[in-house]
Enzyme design. Structure first.
Site, PDB file in Angstrom:
ATOM      1  CG  HIS A 263      44.145   1.423  52.222  1.00  0.00           C
ATOM      2  ND1 HIS A 263      44.039   2.076  51.022  1.00  0.00           N
ATOM      3  CD2 HIS A 263      45.294   1.886  52.777  1.00  0.00           C
ATOM      4  CE1 HIS A 263      45.066   2.890  50.852  1.00  0.00           C
ATOM      5  NE2 HIS A 263      45.843   2.798  51.907  1.00  0.00           N
ATOM      6  CD  GLU A 327      50.693  -2.375  49.827  1.00  0.00           C
ATOM      7  OE1 GLU A 327      50.288  -1.800  48.802  1.00  0.00           O
ATOM      8  OE2 GLU A 327      49.938  -2.661  50.781  1.00  0.00           O
ATOM      9  CG  HIS A 328      52.918   0.518  52.473  1.00  0.00           C
ATOM     10  ND1 HIS A 328      51.656  -0.055  52.358  1.00  0.00           N
ATOM     11  CD2 HIS A 328      53.060   1.341  51.400  1.00  0.00           C
ATOM     12  CE1 HIS A 328      51.067   0.419  51.271  1.00  0.00           C
ATOM     13  NE2 HIS A 328      51.898   1.258  50.670  1.00  0.00           N
ATOM     14  CG  ASP A 361      49.812   5.744  50.036  1.00  0.00           C
ATOM     15  OD1 ASP A 361      50.466   4.777  49.599  1.00  0.00           O
ATOM     16  OD2 ASP A 361      49.142   5.699  51.085  1.00  0.00           O
TER      17      ASP A 361
END
EC number: 1.1.1.23
Length: 435
Positions: A263, A327-328, A361
């Site tokens: 990312h 977050e994940h 996602d």
């Protein structure tokens, strides 16, 4: 060159070392960024469209003929998007729609005591702005994640801003979601335009969407400036924490590790496991898989923020995860469903070997706009409720007023609010006339 990730033994770390291990990279602690954004906001507020044209020429190196994308260009976008991508977008759209339609809030409508009625009504935020970042690839999935909940709840005015040139894929995704007010403007200037409004871009009440450090800083400043505007959340770099037991698949873990780090250079991946052998195998697999990835330069830079931690027990892995609040969160363990009870803080959870973060996602239906930077301790991922507001309603009949009047008078007198007391006494007097 081989990648080396040191294996950390949690048991051997001091409290200070543990805090440092779980520390996020500092991205936008920069006074220069703050000043640049402040100037952009001021210029857009004062000069409107002219400032947008000027900033687009300066930052995007594009001389725009029009800020707004024409209706014809949006309608014709499907001619430029191949059938396979259209089909994939349709699958994602349908799944996201199904999941988010089930999030509608339970209506509260009760009689608290005889004659005292309370309820909640839910109303959509009237005007919302969706920001879709530009960069190296079109974030089609983000269009779906923002536009679909907004349409489900019935937001009256929905606009979308994205840096030029806006790809046909983004236009197509917007089109099938029913979004036709699209503006080719990006960065902090887009956030300012949606916040204050210009001749071309209407003012909105809430701004959604991720972006770079300038976009994030603009959302922060705008949120502090205006009372009639709010933002969804402040997005930090993407992050993942993987909890894995002795039987976990090292190849799959390595792939999840790498998928998060691509990312950006500040992305962070953490593996926590009680198995030293698994930790070693994951490092080995990272080196093998990295060689074939197109974004290995970005991944190599983000590796310095990544961690592999070996614990004494599996339960300790969950303690670390709750401290970090990822977050994940991937739980690649046997009986992963049963282990959910140990999760307190996480943006989105992926259970078992076959649940890749990439599935969430894009197509599972859950929202990929999630709290980062540890804010999952107090915040949730995006839902339809972020596009709505709850209004409380109460109604008292005559007997209801009589029954609660003494309590209201008593409490208002304690707080020395004699006008409150008077508003009840006047009603009691009026009741005598009714009788």
């Amino acid at each position: 060159m081989e990648v080396y990730i040191p294996i950390i033994y949690w048991k051997s770390c001091s409290e200070k070392e543990k805090r440092e291990i779980l520390f996020r990279p500092v991205v936008n602690d920069n006074s220069q960024i703050k000043e640049v954004v402040k100037e952009i906001i001021t210029n857009v507020k004062n000069s409107g469209d002219k400032a947008l044209y000027d900033y687009t020429k300066t930052f995007d190196k594009i001389r725009l003929e029009s800020i707004q994308v024409s209706y014809g260009e949006i309608v014709d976008s499907d001619s430029f998007v191949n059938e396979e991508i259209q089909k994939s977008i349709s699958v994602a759209k349908n799944n996201i729609k199904i999941f988010h339609e089930k999030q509608t809030h339970n209506v509260v409508n009760i009689e608290i005591q005889p004659g005292v009625f309370c309820r909640q009504i839910i109303r959509p935020i009237q005007s919302v702005g969706l920001y879709i970042p530009g960069g190296c690839a079109p974030l089609v999935s983000t269009v779906l994640m923002l536009a679909i909940p907004a349409k489900i709840v019935g937001c009256k005015n929905i606009i979308l801003c994205s840096p030029p040139p806006i790809t046909k894929e983004i236009l197509y995704a917007s089109k099938i979601c029913g979004i036709h007010n699209i503006f080719q403007v990006g960065g902090a200037q887009a956030i300012a335009a949606m916040a204050f409004g210009t001749k071309t871009i209407p003012k909105v009440n809430k701004i959604f969407g991720p972006g770079n450090v300038y976009v994030t800083e603009a959302k922060l400043q705008i949120n502090a400036l205006l009372n009639d505007l709010s933002i969804d959340m402040l997005a930090g770099p993407s992050e993942i924490l993987i909890i894995a037991d002795f039987k976990a698949n090292a190849c799959i873990i390595a792939s999840d590790f790498l998928s998060q780090m691509e990312h950006g250079i500040y992305s962070q991946a953490i593996l926590v496991t009680p198995s030293y052998d698994l930790a070693c195998n994951v490092i080995f697999e990272i080196n093998i898989q990295l060689k074939n990835l197109s974004r290995k330069k970005v991944i190599n830079k983000s590796l310095k923020y990544s961690r592999i931690i070996v614990t004494k027990t599996l339960l300790e892995c969950f303690e670390i995860s709750n401290l970090y609040a990822p977050e994940h969160l991937i739980i690649q363990c046997e009986n992963s469903n049963r282990l959910l009870v140990y999760v307190i803080n996480a943006g989105s959870i992926f259970l078992g070997r076959w649940s890749a973060v990439a599935s969430g996602d894009y197509v599972t239906g859950t929202n990929h706009v999630l709290p980062t930077y540890g804010s999952a301790i107090v915040n949730s991922g995006l839902t339809v409720m972020d596009f709505q507001k709850i209004i409380s309603v109460q109604k008292l009949d005559q007997q209801g007023l009589i029954d609660v009047s003494s309590s209201i008078i008593s409490l208002s007198e304690v707080e020395r609010m004699d006008a409150h007391t008077n508003s009840i006494k006047q009603r009691l007097i009026a009741l005598q006339d009714v009788k």
